[in-house]
Design a protein around this motif. Structure first.
Motif: not given
Lengths: 585, 259
Positions: A40, A140-141, A144, B84, B169-174, B198, B238-239
């Motif tokens: 986050r 973001h990358m 992550q 997220g 790769t866009k995942c924000i783990l929300c 993932n 949402p992504r």
């Protein structure tokens, strides 16, 4: 109260904290305390890229990058630190690629690079492609990828733990770090973490402004914790206003949009940056572009019925390019403004973005208690720190770089220190007392002041008085208002009196941090009677190298009668190969 | 270029905009409340507020917390759909509160806000994320290579190979996807869409060499085969990740062993 014992404790799990954790976990028993789940963290909101002179797409070298960083920072940068930043940039990017970061690629399969503000070929000749990027989601990358590698290394996280105090023990008159005190959000329990080394990597403090790209959680908790324990804060008057925030919301639209060819225009459709920066134009440094935007607005060339913004124009760029290179920011425009960037320009205004100042450190990440003395066992890296590689104005893509270079350095230095010292420094007597008293006072207060009111007034006064343009009068107005708000804060009460997930209480704590830091910023700004980088004084419009080419060091002083004041001192700038020159783009 | 004029953007997202017609509406937010320190039962509570419908649901939650009831508890951070933190069930659908504008929710009727499903509610809109992150950690979400000699420079990857796994790769783990999945609601054992997304991100990364291992993990009885292709996850993301498609690609890779 629980007491934990670790070799190394890291405060914060954004880019700097996790980069440090990957190193220190391999070398010492490490705990990461973070008020948010690691993914986050606001590193994830960074968009445009990470600078490194890889020279993958055109000629480049780290010396040019060093020069740009020093010039971008308006010669307040410590040049030895900037050289390390630029040199180690290359391995930093390669490290991330090896950790799995999915960079955009060139046709040859190497990491692609693009233009960014203030980064130039051969000391300012023309823009250079130096930013390594992953579309407009580079932060973001990075976040992550670092989290993935923390999982791989088995880093131990304490999620939703708020660090509220730094423990200091004096040994033979020298301040040593003994550990930290944290508040556990889920239970309301207080935890003491005794550690041989503590690394602050808790990020910025932008939430004292109203229009900001910063997250709600960026409340300067780390800076405030060490400041309250008598350690100095460096160069806090220097705050960066990013030129392109979404109008009135402040959401960041990357400089990469201009790197891809986007143009700023006033209400007459004029490309006004040509007037202010004939060579770099829209890719001049951020302080220059933000001042230019406000000059246009003040002189009546702003857009909209109130003339209070300008346009970021991407309409001449092919839709395929926007989709491939700027997918997220174009979606922000659609989601929040209902605008189609293929066909319509996007209303923007400068947005409070980045604290150049912070906890002073040397190039090993060691925190200083004055101009030269190291606090044994205390480290800082990233936006919370001031090395100083950003000086008076940070270049775009140098912050994702900073967190990686100095996060890694601090992680290694702290873990090596933990390994060399035999024993933990003894905890002060009753180590949690300050936090327990603070929490109890807030929880039991019946005062009539509300957190939301004070915070709103603080943000409004900061936007009105210490933003892009400042004068003695506006800064004094801010200082007086902040003093009034600090007094009112003593009577603040919260509605939630519970123990579990009491975010009402923590917002009150965070507001206290913001008030302390806003005061340091305003007082530091008042004393700096010159204009340099992000600090622009209309009453002193020129840079004054004779009197002010030096870092501000602000200390909290408490008198015998308990009255608090701020003492300002100054620290020389480290100069190596570059003499200050007039700054032109 | 498009000539800047007084266009539709003016006044957007701006409660102070000086238009003759007030942009404000009165909206009712019906929020699922739970606080074990107060009661063992969850209840619905209504809040009314004046708000510009072009604002976010997160703005409304803040207005309620800051002006009406400080005990209302939810997670949030970046407020623009990147961190997220604030996935919740809004009008029966999983969304991020910071990416959902009030005007898109039929605000003439009460807007319901409740925690995402399938994870234990801890307080109001806050759920226990640990099982979600455990499933993520179980798929080995990091690049694994077997080379004994690391290259001195970056590994090469063609733009085409990079594109192959871009979506995941866009995942924000929300957790919006996982907590919209009926199989996940049934019992918490299923890995869930986010963990598979993932895994996909690494299985289809040309640099990675542990695809077989990840596929074996997902070949488990609680792995990809439990997916019933209801597309809830794709709708919830949402992504804009094509989650169901990613899961199908993992299933296909398990059959063909080609990826």
């Amino acid at each position: 109260m629980k007491i934990h014992k670790y070799d190394t404790v890291i405060v914060g799990a954004g880019g700097a904290g996790m980069r440090a954790a990957i190193e220190s976990t391999k070398r010492s028993r490490t705990a990461v305390l973070t008020k948010l789940y690691p993914t986050r963290s606001h590193t994830g909101a960074a968009q445009g890229g990470m600078a490194a002179a890889l020279a993958n797409v055109e000629e480049d070298n780290w010396e040019w990058h060093t020069f740009d960083t020093v010039k971008g920072g308006d010669y307040l940068v410590d040049q030895d630190a900037a050289e390390i930043l630029a040199k180690e940039a290359i391995d930093s990017v390669l490290d991330l690629e090896k950790m799995g970061l999915p960079f955009n690629r060139t046709p040859d399969g190497t990491i692609d690079q693009r233009r960014f503000g203030g980064h130039s070929r051969n000391h300012g000749e023309a823009p250079v492609r130096r930013s390594c990027y992953a579309a407009d989601r580079t932060g973001h990358m990075i976040l992550q990828t670092l989290y993935q590698n923390c999982v791989k290394e088995g880093v131990e996280f304490f999620n939703e733990f708020y660090v509220l105090d730094q423990l200091i023990t004096e040994i033979d008159g020298v301040k040593h770090s003994a550990g930290v005190v944290a508040y556990e959000l889920a239970t309301g329990e207080i935890h003491v973490f005794q550690a041989k080394a503590v690394i602050y990597a808790s990020g910025g403090t932008g939430k004292f402004f109203k229009v900001t790209s910063n997250a709600h959680t960026l409340t300067g908790d780390g800076q405030a914790a060490v400041y309250r324990r008598g350690l100095p804060l460096e160069d806090m008057e220097f705050f960066q206003f990013h030129p392109t925030g979404i109008w009135r919301m402040g959401i960041l639209l990357t400089e990469g949009a201009r790197g891809e060819g986007g143009i700023l225009r006033n209400k007459d459709g004029e490309r006004f940056m040509e007037k202010y920066a004939p060579v770099m134009k829209d890719l001049a440094s951020r302080d220059v572009v933000s001042r230019s935007i406000y000059t246009e607005i003040r002189e009546g060339r702003g857009c909209g019925p109130e003339g209070d913004h300008v346009y970021l124009d991407l309409t001449h760029l092919p839709p395929e390019q926007l989709d491939a290179k700027l997918p997220d920011i174009t979606e922000f425009a659609r989601t929040y403004l209902g605008i189609e960037p293929y066909t319509d320009p996007i209303p923007i205004q400068p947005t409070a973005h980045y604290a150049m100042g912070g906890i002073p450190t040397n190039v090993r990440g060691e925190v200083l208690s004055d101009n030269t003395t190291v606090v044994p066992g205390l480290y800082a890296a990233g936006e919370v720190a001031c090395v100083s590689v950003h000086g008076a104005n940070r270049l775009g893509t140098n912050s994702l770089l900073d967190i990686n270079v100095f996060g890694k350095r601090a992680g290694i230095a702290a873990a090596e220190y933990s390994a060399t010292v035999a024993a933990h420094v003894e905890l002060p007597e009753d180590p949690a007392s300050l936090v327990v008293a603070q929490i109890e006072r807030l929880r039991s207060s019946t005062g009539s002041e509300r957190v939301a009111d004070i915070r709103r007034e603080l943000q409004e006064t900061m936007d009105a008085n210490v933003m892009v343009f400042r004068t003695e009068q506006t800064i004094k107005t801010a200082v007086e208002k902040i003093a009034e708000l600090r007094e009112r804060y003593r009577h603040v009460s919260v509605q939630d009196k519970g123990k579990r997930f009491n975010t009402d209480l923590l917002e009150a704590v965070e507001l206290g941090n913001l008030l302390d830091l806003a005061e340091v910023m305003a007082v530091s700004a008042l004393a700096r009677k010159e204009s340099r980088g992000g600090h622009y004084r209309e009453d002193y419009p020129n840079r004054d190298d004779v009197n002010f080419m030096r870092h501000t060091m602000a200390y909290r002083e408490v008198g015998d009668d308990g009255t608090e004041s701020i003492r300002l001192d100054y620290k020389p700038v480290v100069q190596t190969r570059y003499q200050p020159m007039e700054r032109k783009y | 270029m498009a000539t800047p004029t007084l266009d539709k953007a003016d006044g957007a997202g701006a409660p102070e905009a000086g238009f003759a017609d007030s942009p404000y509406i009165t909206a009712t937010f019906r929020i699922r409340r739970f606080n074990s320190e107060v009661s063992a039962e969850a209840v619905w509570e209504d809040f009314q507020l004046e708000i510009d419908p072009k604002e976010r649901v997160l703005d409304a939650l803040h207005k309620i917390k800051w002006d009406q009831d400080g005990t209302l508890t939810f997670r949030r951070s970046c407020a623009h759909g990147i961190c997220g933190s604030d996935a919740m069930r809004i009008n029966g659908k999983n969304r991020l509160a910071c990416k959902t504008l009030i005007k898109d929710l039929s605000p003439e009727k009460p807007i319901t806000v409740e925690p995402i499903k399938g994870l234990t509610v801890l307080k109001d809109l806050v759920v226990d994320m640990e099982p979600f992150f455990q499933a993520y950690r179980d798929v080995m979400p990091f690049l694994i290579t077997k080379d004994t000699n690391e290259p001195t420079r970056e590994r090469l990857q063609t733009a085409e190979d990079r594109e192959r796994f871009d979506d995941t790769t866009k995942c924000i783990l929300c957790a919006a996807c996982t907590s919209s999945c009926p199989v996940f609601w049934n019992d918490g054992q299923y890995f869930g869409p986010a963990a598979i997304v993932n895994a996909h991100r690494f299985i289809f990364d040309s640099r990675d060499e542990a695809g077989e291992q990840r596929l074996e993990i997902l070949n488990d009885k609680d792995g990809v085969w439990r997916c019933r292709t209801t597309f809830n996850c794709t709708d919830a993301c949402p992504r804009g990740i094509e989650v169901t498609k990613a899961i199908q690609e993992v299933k296909r890779a398990l059959i063909t062993r080609r990826f």
